[in-house]
Design an enzyme around this catalytic site. Structure first.
Site: not given
Ligand code: IPE
Ligand code: IPE
Ligand code: MG
Length: 244
Positions: A22, A70
């Protein structure tokens, strides 16, 4: 010149490390660049980390590349990421094959485009006899989605009379998960300072050790992986038992 990514095998390496990669967007934003610039930089980190993991003696490395959530991002970012996955596979296949890396993908493929699915299948086939590190890449993966899909498959077996409801226990469900051939993660690392798991390997990580670190994924290094694995080695995993 010494190889900066060279690491020595650890005496007590975690068998399976899973990474939530991330911070690509913030890394790019900090440079005044579009988010996709960060994703490309992030993808370039993967090779070094796979090599380092193998060098440290880690047998399984699982990386979170795209979650079932996502798709909420802009069409430009999603399309850019899908394009990046295709490019990554095309670009890395040779090195993965030659470095004895066994590649697998987890996640639901139905929403992925046909060309990407073909490349994923081909890379899995090309590396299926490799016996080095097992690299699993999670694309369109969500832990809840995976458990729901597994439950559906299990229910189909029950309906077909292949499985009795009374025989369903905690050993049964994992046989229907995408990760059915993988051991559970020992160490889960998340970069970028967020202390959450965002739907990654929910079932499998019940007893994993966690490390949440501030480094943004495009800045993550082999040395950092080594340090985290060294600190893993000193942890006392009790699995609910009493301290020895
Ligand atoms: C992780 O980086 C990669 C994916 C989720 C695809 P992010 O894109 O989430 O980066 P941040 O968290 O916005 O910085
Ligand atoms: C988790 O990161 C997914 C991947 C790294 C692929 P996100 O950036 O999507 O997670 P949230 O939205 O911060 O929870
Ligand atoms: Mg993020």
């Amino acid at each position: 010149m010494p190889n900066p990514t060279a690491v020595a095998p650890l005496a007590k390496a975690p068998n399976h490390v899973a990474i939530i990669m991330d911070g690509n967007g913030r890394w790019a934003q900090a440079r005044g660049r579009p988010r996709l610039f960060g994703h490309h930089a992030g993808a370039r980190r993967v090779r070094e980390v796979v090599e380092a993991a193998a060098g440290l003696g880690i047998r399984y490395l699982t990386i979170f590349a795209f979650s079932t959530e996502n798709w909420k991002r802009t069409q430009v970012e999603v399309a850019g990421l899908m394009n990046l996955f295709r490019r990554y596979i095309l670009h890395e296949t040779r090195s993965l094959v030659e470095n004895d890396v066994r590649v697998r993908f987890i996640g639901d493929r139905v929403k992925l485009d046909q060309k990407l699915i073909e490349l994923m299948d081909e890379l899995e086939t090309l590396t299926e006899t490799n016996d080095g590190i097992h690299l699993t890449i999670a694309i369109n993966y969500g832990g809840r989605d995976e458990v729901a899909r597994a439950t559906k498959l299990l229910a189909e077996d029950v309906a077909a009379g292949k499985l009795a409801p009374a025989d369903v226990d905690e050993e049964t469900l994992p046989r229907y998960l995408d990760t059915r051939v993988l051991p559970d993660p020992d160490l889960v690392i998340r970069t970028s300072g967020e202390a959450r798991i965002s739907n990654f390997l929910l079932w499998q990580s019940a007893y994993a050790e966690y490390e949440f670190i501030d480094t943004l994924w495009p800045d993550f290094t082999a040395q950092e992986l080594e340090t985290l694995c060294q600190s893993y080695a000193s942890r006392d995993r009790r699995y609910g038992g009493a301290r020895a």
